[in-house]
Design an enzyme around this catalytic site. Sequence first.
Site, PDB file in Angstrom:
ATOM      1  N   CYS A 131     -10.940   1.101 -21.040  1.00 43.74           N
ATOM      2  CA  CYS A 131     -10.572   0.205 -22.129  1.00 43.74           C
ATOM      3  C   CYS A 131      -9.103   0.422 -22.462  1.00 43.74           C
ATOM      4  CB  CYS A 131     -11.453   0.491 -23.344  1.00 43.74           C
ATOM      5  SG  CYS A 131     -11.098  -0.537 -24.786  1.00 43.74           S
ATOM      6  N   HIS A 174     -18.306  -6.543 -22.645  1.00 44.81           N
ATOM      7  CA  HIS A 174     -17.383  -5.519 -23.151  1.00 44.81           C
ATOM      8  C   HIS A 174     -16.478  -6.113 -24.232  1.00 44.81           C
ATOM      9  CE1 HIS A 174     -14.534  -1.970 -22.380  1.00 44.81           C
ATOM     10  NE2 HIS A 174     -13.828  -2.783 -23.153  1.00 44.81           N
ATOM     11  N   GLU A 175     -15.938  -7.302 -23.965  1.00 45.41           N
ATOM     12  CA  GLU A 175     -15.017  -7.914 -24.927  1.00 45.41           C
ATOM     13  C   GLU A 175     -15.749  -8.407 -26.175  1.00 45.41           C
ATOM     14  OE1 GLU A 175     -12.011  -7.274 -24.483  1.00 45.41           O
ATOM     15  OE2 GLU A 175     -12.286  -6.627 -22.412  1.00 45.41           O
ATOM     16  N   HIS A 178     -16.222  -5.728 -28.644  1.00 50.93           N
ATOM     17  CA  HIS A 178     -15.053  -5.452 -29.493  1.00 50.93           C
ATOM     18  C   HIS A 178     -15.083  -6.296 -30.767  1.00 50.93           C
ATOM     19  CE1 HIS A 178     -12.654  -2.522 -27.414  1.00 50.93           C
ATOM     20  NE2 HIS A 178     -12.577  -3.232 -26.297  1.00 50.93           N
TER      21      HIS A 178
END
Length: 204
Positions: A131, A174-175, A178
């Site tokens: 990351c 993954h994004e 966030h």
Amino acid sequence: MDAQTKIIRASHMIDMNDIIREGNPTLRAVAEDVTLPLSDEDIILGEKMMQFLRNSQDPVIAEKMGLRGGVGLAAPQLDISKRIIAVLVPNPEDAKGNPPKEAYSLQEIMYNPKVVAHSVQEAALGNGEGCLSVDRDVPGYVVRHARVTIEYFNKEGEKKRIKLRGYDSIVVQHEIDHTNGIMFYDRINKDNPFTIKDGLLIIE
């Protein structure tokens, strides 16, 4: 000057100094939905995020600007708590070293992205995840859905729905994490980082 005002200036190019690191509370906050129709500021922000990914994947520009290569970026990583992500996943060369027919398997700026359906089967990258907001290696399998259906709005404000699998699926999850205050290492088994549950798909 807030982070977004700084970043969307015409003269500004996102670099590693704009990316906040783990420990910053913005990375643990649930980001706000972007209002529609999209503002010029949010459209420009998305375009700047995509340009950062392009720059980070260009060896000459990346070296000149001191960028770490990335395939995804979320607005919270820029200290902007909005549900905006950019993903740019290049296709690999073939076995003979020839360039792919299509440069990217996934290339999109997504506003208010969300997972609306997913497989029962889970998956993880064999080499683990990294990351841009984490300046250390965190070994272990990051367990995610093997396949997902994503709904989002594009920069024209059109609602889109796409189905993803494999590496593209992992990148987008993954994004999206966030935007929900979740870091990739939250999904690693703390007791046994490399445990393989029945049916876990390892993506090499």
